[in-house]
Design a protein around this motif. Structure first.
Motif, PDB file in Angstrom:
ATOM      1  N   ASP A   1     110.163  10.477  24.640  1.00 42.62           N
ATOM      2  CA  ASP A   1     110.827  11.481  23.807  1.00 42.62           C
ATOM      3  C   ASP A   1     112.338  11.250  23.734  1.00 42.62           C
ATOM      4  O   ASP A   1     112.958  11.496  22.695  1.00 42.62           O
ATOM      5  CB  ASP A   1     110.554  12.884  24.356  1.00 42.62           C
ATOM      6  N   ASP A   2     112.932  10.779  24.851  1.00 45.57           N
ATOM      7  CA  ASP A   2     114.381  10.623  24.888  1.00 45.57           C
ATOM      8  C   ASP A   2     114.866   9.345  24.210  1.00 45.57           C
ATOM      9  O   ASP A   2     115.870   9.365  23.475  1.00 45.57           O
ATOM     10  CB  ASP A   2     114.871  10.635  26.340  1.00 45.57           C
ATOM     11  N   LEU A   3     114.164   8.232  24.453  1.00 46.43           N
ATOM     12  CA  LEU A   3     114.669   6.924  24.031  1.00 46.43           C
ATOM     13  C   LEU A   3     113.917   6.308  22.871  1.00 46.43           C
ATOM     14  O   LEU A   3     114.399   5.318  22.295  1.00 46.43           O
ATOM     15  CB  LEU A   3     114.652   5.954  25.228  1.00 46.43           C
ATOM     16  N   TRP A   4     112.749   6.819  22.553  1.00 49.95           N
ATOM     17  CA  TRP A   4     111.991   6.238  21.441  1.00 49.95           C
ATOM     18  C   TRP A   4     112.194   7.111  20.202  1.00 49.95           C
ATOM     19  O   TRP A   4     111.341   7.856  19.776  1.00 49.95           O
ATOM     20  CB  TRP A   4     110.519   6.128  21.809  1.00 49.95           C
ATOM     21  N   THR A   5     113.362   6.983  19.615  1.00 50.99           N
ATOM     22  CA  THR A   5     113.713   7.793  18.462  1.00 50.99           C
ATOM     23  C   THR A   5     114.678   7.025  17.589  1.00 50.99           C
ATOM     24  O   THR A   5     115.428   6.171  18.076  1.00 50.99           O
ATOM     25  CB  THR A   5     114.334   9.131  18.893  1.00 50.99           C
ATOM     26  N   VAL A   6     114.655   7.341  16.306  1.00 49.98           N
ATOM     27  CA  VAL A   6     115.598   6.756  15.350  1.00 49.98           C
ATOM     28  C   VAL A   6     116.417   7.869  14.701  1.00 49.98           C
ATOM     29  O   VAL A   6     116.919   7.713  13.586  1.00 49.98           O
ATOM     30  CB  VAL A   6     114.871   5.924  14.278  1.00 49.98           C
ATOM     31  N   ALA A   7     116.522   9.000  15.397  1.00 49.27           N
ATOM     32  CA  ALA A   7     117.229  10.143  14.830  1.00 49.27           C
ATOM     33  C   ALA A   7     118.689   9.797  14.559  1.00 49.27           C
ATOM     34  O   ALA A   7     119.322   9.064  15.308  1.00 49.27           O
ATOM     35  CB  ALA A   7     117.145  11.339  15.782  1.00 49.27           C
ATOM     36  N   ARG A   8     119.189  10.352  13.484  1.00 46.47           N
ATOM     37  CA  ARG A   8     120.581  10.121  13.090  1.00 46.47           C
ATOM     38  C   ARG A   8     121.473  11.131  13.805  1.00 46.47           C
ATOM     39  O   ARG A   8     121.220  12.333  13.782  1.00 46.47           O
ATOM     40  CB  ARG A   8     120.739  10.258  11.583  1.00 46.47           C
ATOM     41  N   ASP A   9     122.524  10.650  14.444  1.00 44.78           N
ATOM     42  CA  ASP A   9     123.474  11.501  15.156  1.00 44.78           C
ATOM     43  C   ASP A   9     124.869  10.925  14.940  1.00 44.78           C
ATOM     44  O   ASP A   9     125.403  10.201  15.778  1.00 44.78           O
ATOM     45  CB  ASP A   9     123.124  11.550  16.648  1.00 44.78           C
ATOM     46  N   PRO A  10     125.492  11.231  13.788  1.00 42.12           N
ATOM     47  CA  PRO A  10     126.770  10.582  13.455  1.00 42.12           C
ATOM     48  C   PRO A  10     127.881  11.003  14.405  1.00 42.12           C
ATOM     49  O   PRO A  10     127.901  12.109  14.948  1.00 42.12           O
ATOM     50  CB  PRO A  10     127.044  11.064  12.022  1.00 42.12           C
ATOM     51  N   LEU A  11     128.811  10.105  14.599  1.00 45.79           N
ATOM     52  CA  LEU A  11     129.977  10.381  15.432  1.00 45.79           C
ATOM     53  C   LEU A  11     130.847  11.415  14.718  1.00 45.79           C
ATOM     54  O   LEU A  11     131.187  11.248  13.548  1.00 45.79           O
ATOM     55  CB  LEU A  11     130.781   9.100  15.658  1.00 45.79           C
ATOM     56  N   PRO A  12     131.172  12.514  15.391  1.00 44.64           N
ATOM     57  CA  PRO A  12     131.969  13.550  14.707  1.00 44.64           C
ATOM     58  C   PRO A  12     133.350  13.048  14.354  1.00 44.64           C
ATOM     59  O   PRO A  12     133.946  12.243  15.065  1.00 44.64           O
ATOM     60  CB  PRO A  12     132.027  14.684  15.740  1.00 44.64           C
TER      61      PRO A  12
END
Length: 451
Positions: free
Chosen positions: A29-40
């Protein structure tokens, strides 16, 4: 003590086994993701940090590629690792995977040119790029995820040495360290890599924690400001309700007295008339009782003394007294009345007096030395109030907290269905204009359909 300790082991054993069994699921759940989290975007620096990351990725990529001879595999891995640092600006977890894979594969790539690199598990530019990716990852994700990524990065360094082996001897240039020295030094450099990566993660997690704390503080300040405004509004409405109670109670008392006296004004009143008038008087007395009960709830222990509570509510007939009091405080006030003055409903009279009072109080506090003009305009449909002051001739003293003046004006005007406009004037002064209808607007019945 032994039994207690044994019981503790027994009670902790199932939880430990459950945690171990759930570890793969947690890691997935923590590391197997391609979620987008842009640098603020930084408040003062804007997009400058993004540009610095891209510049560092290009520079470290060029230095990393210069370490090797030309080759498609090496070039692809170098570009992949540099691109991972840029990708970390928007998708930190996939970027970390790409950087870790590239580091693992580039360890034994053919064409090592510099002799000192044999003493390192990876190249110095490669370590720098991966530390940058870990730093960008720790800036966005929870500390637990950053720690998991750090552990896998450390395992990748160990696996690169254990499974792929040391750098081949023939790849070393003259003057390189002997194989035995290189092998022993690689154990030390794994620790150096781990320290470098750990420092990057700790720094990123600390900056993330500071940003999260600052955002929570801002959110709490917004909530506090909203709650303060809501409490101020409720306090002002309670004050208005306490004042209007006297007006309503006066009318209900008049109704009760008139209903009691009416049978004596009629010759031979019928029983039905007596009964109806008695019912009216009973309803009025009951309404007065309920009003007193509501007022007891609204008034706090710090309310005014009984002698002041029951004084008649002010009307526009006391305007001259109010103006004289303000003049005595050092404010220059002129009054002007247009139209034919006439008595208005008690609610309108009370609200008009309070609006003028609040406007003069604000001018006294915020515009010392200014000249104030109070204008009342009686119209067939209602009353127009205009209180304007010129610019102050000296700085106003600091305000002692947020006042309720403007809020009270808005509440009183809205209660009567009127209009209120406040704002600065072109000459640096301030103006309050209120239009109050002669009769207060009736609230809409929610049971009736909208027109």
């Amino acid at each position: 003590m032994h039994r207690v300790s044994q019981g503790g082991w027994k009670s902790g054993g199932p939880r430990l086994r459950a945690a171990v069994r759930g570890l793969p699921h947690t890691l997935r759940d923590d590391l197997w993701t391609v979620a987008r989290d842009p640098l603020p975007r930084m408040r003062w620096l804007g997009r400058l940090p993004h540009a610095l990351v891209v510049l560092a990725a290009v520079l470290m990529g060029w230095l990393n590629a210069d370490r090797y001879t030309a080759g498609a595999t090496v070039l692809a891995l170098t570009v992949l690792q540099s691109g991972a640092a840029v990708l970390a600006l928007s998708r930190p977890v996939p970027a970390w995977w790409l950087s870790t894979i590239a580091l693992f594969l580039v360890r034994n790539a053919d064409g090592v040119k510099t002799s000192h690199d044999a003493l390192w598990s990876w190249s110095i530019p490669g370590i720098t790029l991966h530390a940058l990716v870990l730093f960008l990852l720790a800036l966005r994700v929870r500390p637990r995820i950053a720690a998991e990524a750090l552990a896998f990065s450390f395992l990748a360094a160990v696996a690169a040495l254990a499974f792929l082996g040391p750098v081949p001897d023939q790849a070393l240039l003259p003057g390189a360290a002997p194989p035995v020295l290189a092998s022993s030094a690689q154990d030390v450099t794994v620790v150096q890599d781990a320290v470098t990566f750990t420092c990057a993660v700790v720094l990123g997690a600390a900056l993330r924690g500071r940003r999260v704390a600052r955002n929570q503080l801002v959110e709490q300040e917004v909530l506090t400001a909203g709650e303060r405004a809501r409490r101020t509004l409720l306090e002002e409405r309670n004050r208005i309700a306490r004042e209007l109670h006297d007006v309503v109670a006066h009318h209900m008392s008049v109704i009760s007295i008139q209903a009691q006296v009416a049978p004596h004004l009629v010759k031979d009143p019928t029983d039905e008339l007596r009964e109806n008038l008695a019912g009216i008087r009973g309803s009025a007395v009951e309404a007065l009782t309920e009003l007193r009960r509501v007022l007891g709830v609204l008034r706090s222990e710090e309310a005014l003394a009984d002698g002041v509570r029951h004084t008649p509510q002010p009307t526009l007939g006391r305007l001259d007294e109010l103006v004289g009091t303000v003049r005595g405080a050092g404010l220059r006030v002129t009054t002007e009345i247009t139209g034919e003055p006439r008595p208005l409903s008690p609610g309108v009279e009370l609200s008009a007096f309070r609006i003028v009072q609040e406007a003069l109080s604000n001018a006294l506090r915020h515009a010392p030395g200014a000249q104030v003009r109070v204008a009342l305009g009686y119209r067939p449909g209602g009353l127009t109030i205009r209180v304007a002051n010129t610019a102050p001739d000296r700085p106003a003293p600091p305000s002692q907290g947020a006042g309720h003046g403007l809020l009270g004006m808005h509440e009183r005007t809205a209660m009567l269905g009127g209009e209120l406009a406040t704002g600065a004037t072109p000459d640096g002064g301030y103006e309050v204009t209120a239009i109050l209808p002669a009769q207060a607007a009736q609230p809409a019945d929610p049971r009736e359909p909208a027109p």
